[in-house]
Motif scaffolding. Sequence first.
Motif, PDB file in Angstrom:
ATOM      1  N   PRO A  98       6.341-102.624  -7.068  1.00 46.81           N
ATOM      2  CA  PRO A  98       7.683-102.389  -7.629  1.00 46.81           C
ATOM      3  C   PRO A  98       8.390-103.709  -7.887  1.00 46.81           C
ATOM      4  O   PRO A  98       8.374-104.620  -7.052  1.00 46.81           O
TER       5      PRO A  98
ATOM      6  N   ARG B 261       6.636 -98.479 -16.805  1.00 43.41           N
ATOM      7  CA  ARG B 261       7.825 -97.718 -16.431  1.00 43.41           C
ATOM      8  C   ARG B 261       7.375 -96.362 -15.880  1.00 43.41           C
ATOM      9  O   ARG B 261       6.403 -95.781 -16.364  1.00 43.41           O
ATOM     10  N   ARG B 262       8.079 -95.887 -14.862  1.00 43.67           N
ATOM     11  CA  ARG B 262       7.768 -94.566 -14.348  1.00 43.67           C
ATOM     12  C   ARG B 262       8.242 -93.499 -15.326  1.00 43.67           C
ATOM     13  O   ARG B 262       9.176 -93.741 -16.078  1.00 43.67           O
TER      14      ARG B 262
ATOM     15  N   ASN C  98       6.832-111.479  -9.274  1.00 40.13           N
ATOM     16  CA  ASN C  98       7.604-110.934  -8.157  1.00 40.13           C
ATOM     17  C   ASN C  98       8.633-111.915  -7.620  1.00 40.13           C
ATOM     18  O   ASN C  98       9.314-111.633  -6.641  1.00 40.13           O
TER      19      ASN C  98
ATOM     20  N   THR D 177      14.797-102.136 -10.811  1.00 40.24           N
ATOM     21  CA  THR D 177      15.335-100.955 -11.489  1.00 40.24           C
ATOM     22  C   THR D 177      16.445-101.417 -12.420  1.00 40.24           C
ATOM     23  O   THR D 177      17.013-102.504 -12.243  1.00 40.24           O
TER      24      THR D 177
ATOM     25  N   VAL E  48       7.472-101.371 -12.669  1.00 38.12           N
ATOM     26  CA  VAL E  48       6.516-101.829 -11.663  1.00 38.12           C
ATOM     27  C   VAL E  48       5.423-102.631 -12.353  1.00 38.12           C
ATOM     28  O   VAL E  48       5.166-102.464 -13.548  1.00 38.12           O
TER      29      VAL E  48
ATOM     30  N   TYR F 216       3.321-104.395 -16.998  1.00 46.41           N
ATOM     31  CA  TYR F 216       4.625-103.924 -16.563  1.00 46.41           C
ATOM     32  C   TYR F 216       4.777-102.490 -17.074  1.00 46.41           C
ATOM     33  O   TYR F 216       4.847-102.261 -18.286  1.00 46.41           O
TER      34      TYR F 216
ATOM     35  N   GLU G 299      -0.803 -92.733 -10.960  1.00 45.39           N
ATOM     36  CA  GLU G 299      -1.120 -93.859 -10.072  1.00 45.39           C
ATOM     37  C   GLU G 299      -2.594 -93.976  -9.704  1.00 45.39           C
ATOM     38  O   GLU G 299      -3.009 -95.020  -9.193  1.00 45.39           O
TER      39      GLU G 299
ATOM     40  N   GLU H 108      12.742 -97.446 -13.401  1.00 42.05           N
ATOM     41  CA  GLU H 108      12.040 -98.362 -12.502  1.00 42.05           C
ATOM     42  C   GLU H 108      10.869 -99.017 -13.223  1.00 42.05           C
ATOM     43  O   GLU H 108      10.078 -98.336 -13.883  1.00 42.05           O
TER      44      GLU H 108
ATOM     45  N   LEU I 226       0.139-100.788  -7.395  1.00 39.88           N
ATOM     46  CA  LEU I 226       1.477-100.917  -7.949  1.00 39.88           C
ATOM     47  C   LEU I 226       2.329-101.855  -7.112  1.00 39.88           C
ATOM     48  O   LEU I 226       2.290-101.825  -5.877  1.00 39.88           O
TER      49      LEU I 226
END
Length: 269
Positions: free
Chosen positions: A157, A145-146, A268, A160, A248, A143, A150, A246, A155
Amino acid sequence: MDLDLRKVRYFVAVAEQLHFGRAADALHIAQPVLSRQIRALEKDLDAILFERDSHGVTLTGAGRQLLDDARPLLAAAEAARGRTHRAARGPRRFVVGFRAGVVVSHAVRALSAAHPDVAVEARRVEWDDQEERILDGTVDIAYLRRPIRERGLKLLPLFTEARVAMLPADHRLAGKQELLMADLADEPRLRYVDAGPDQVPIRTIEEKFERVVAGRGITLVPVSVAEQYSRPDITYVTVADAEPDEVVLAWDASRRSPLISAFARIANV
């Protein structure tokens, strides 16, 4: 013809040094041997990788392209070697990486229940190594975080979340119910960025705490971090117009693993 990873390693050494002698020293081989291996690689690829003249060594366009591809290729090969070595020593293991504040226990338990023959573990990663830990095989999935580098990753998503201001408890804004970014415009900000030569980098949320309390600056953190980390000398205030954080799920794009697919489906949901 299959790509010889040993030759690719030799190529990367020369490409990084741009000097055959120094590269040979770093590889602990004789320079003539290195030169022959590079020529053999160029023959294998039917491409000139280096321009050699009296001024030195430079990469050609083909060489620059190979260098871009070679680093993740070598990292993937090393990761595969490590996973195979670990599997030979005992039960299968699946490692889930996570950033501070992200709760992974539900997904970890669900995968463990579905695959009781697999030891599922969790390991925290930081902003400056989150991609590397996936590509070198330290973690199987993570997991993140932005912002995220990449390249080489797949990835997915997930969600958020809002961010809040982390302030010293005695800060002038600490008693506010809500803030706007404009309220923080004149405040020195702490960020996870590469430090200069005379600076100590910030790597962890705990290091941010210490700098905030010391009055070095304020920072924005995801709500989940604020919920998990509390201290009497720190306060959090909602920032209504802050850009959301965010999260991902990420894994090595070159891997085809049923466990990765299974975990991605669980996470997910």
